[in-house]
Enzyme design. Sequence first.
Site, PDB file in Angstrom:
ATOM      1  N   HIS A 225       0.563  -1.329  -0.173  1.00 20.51           N
ATOM      2  CA  HIS A 225       0.018  -0.127  -0.308  1.00 20.51           C
ATOM      3  C   HIS A 225       0.962   0.866  -0.082  1.00 20.51           C
ATOM      4  CE1 HIS A 225       0.899  -0.683   4.683  1.00 20.51           C
ATOM      5  NE2 HIS A 225       0.839   0.673   3.945  1.00 20.51           N
ATOM      6  N   ASP A 227       0.605   4.812   1.679  1.00 17.83           N
ATOM      7  CA  ASP A 227       0.450   5.670   2.702  1.00 17.83           C
ATOM      8  C   ASP A 227      -0.586   6.742   2.911  1.00 17.83           C
ATOM      9  OD1 ASP A 227       1.429   4.090   5.031  1.00 17.83           O
ATOM     10  OD2 ASP A 227       3.383   5.118   5.158  1.00 17.83           O
ATOM     11  N   HIS A 285       5.186  -0.069   0.261  1.00 17.15           N
ATOM     12  CA  HIS A 285       5.297  -0.793   1.126  1.00 17.15           C
ATOM     13  C   HIS A 285       4.623  -2.057   2.001  1.00 17.15           C
ATOM     14  CE1 HIS A 285       4.089   2.809   3.274  1.00 17.15           C
ATOM     15  NE2 HIS A 285       3.453   1.644   4.917  1.00 17.15           N
ATOM     16  N   ARG A 295       5.811  -8.218  17.511  1.00 15.63           N
ATOM     17  CA  ARG A 295       5.911  -7.386  17.302  1.00 15.63           C
ATOM     18  C   ARG A 295       4.947  -6.224  17.020  1.00 15.63           C
ATOM     19  NH1 ARG A 295       5.818  -3.835  12.072  1.00 15.63           N
ATOM     20  NH2 ARG A 295       7.375  -3.476  10.665  1.00 15.63           N
TER      21      ARG A 295
END
Length: 314
Positions: A225, A227, A285, A295
């Site tokens: 995608h 941002d 990214h 994470r």
Amino acid sequence: MGTSKKKPANRSLKSTDKNTDDKPRYLSLTRIAICVALISAVIYYNKDNIKIYITDLIKSDIINDTETFVYSNEFIDIKFNNITCSTDYIKENYPGCLPTICGRVITDSLVTIEEATLLRNLAARGLSIGGSSGGASILNLNTGALSYKDKFIDIYKIIDSNKHDEFFKIEELNIYKELKIRIKYKISSHFGLNVKKLYLTSPTFFSRIDNKPSQTLHDEYWHKHVDKFTYESFHYTALLYLSDYGTDFNGGRFIFDDELDSRQYAIEPRLGRVSFFTSGSENSHHVEPVSSGIRYAVTIAFSCDSTKQLIENS
């Protein structure tokens, strides 16, 4: 006569040789059959995990030529890669703020391990009272939005108002506020911006990702995608990592997808590592699926549009 006597002997010899030659073949076939049976058994008893892994691998689009930009076991004072800006900013008019040089920057010297650890404690405590049914959960301290099963709840309504000061420790909140300002100044310095024209914007949030199968679209964090396409107000995106790749979790690398050279560049998260980049399509990214562990990270966004400024919740 001599010839007629030899023929039966030859037939008998050939017949005997054939039987002898077939024995290794039968043994080989038997071994192959046993191996196939064993492999089939392993696949059968692990079919769910294998199915999840293959599905996530396909969804993540990571079967490509990937180069590691920074490793988790190395300390990076600062490393950057300047790239050509996309045309996403052409129709906007924000002098002194819009990027003229685009790129991506990594630094391990902006946030200390101690500061990052305090924020991880804050994130873990907040997310512990909620959590998505799938693998991705968020906590937005400004709005109070907290992932809970397949929806969002308000964390401030869950915690007794008299216990807010106990739950949200003042030291952690002060560090969180300070780091957002520190990152803003670093972005402005690197890209040559007027810091007074750069504004913290929404959403800015903590994230926790584990290897649970996705249940809703909110859990599918691995899609490629841009941002600025997702949030039009974004001009600069920053990520502060709160856990170590290869120690706290596996998978979950941040991948820049460079379409011009058909390559991918991976960032291995490290506790206290900051990554920031221009938010346009020059920095498409995705995040690899987390295969084990947890994470933690913070996403911090900035806009050149003053009307999109985030007024922080006290």
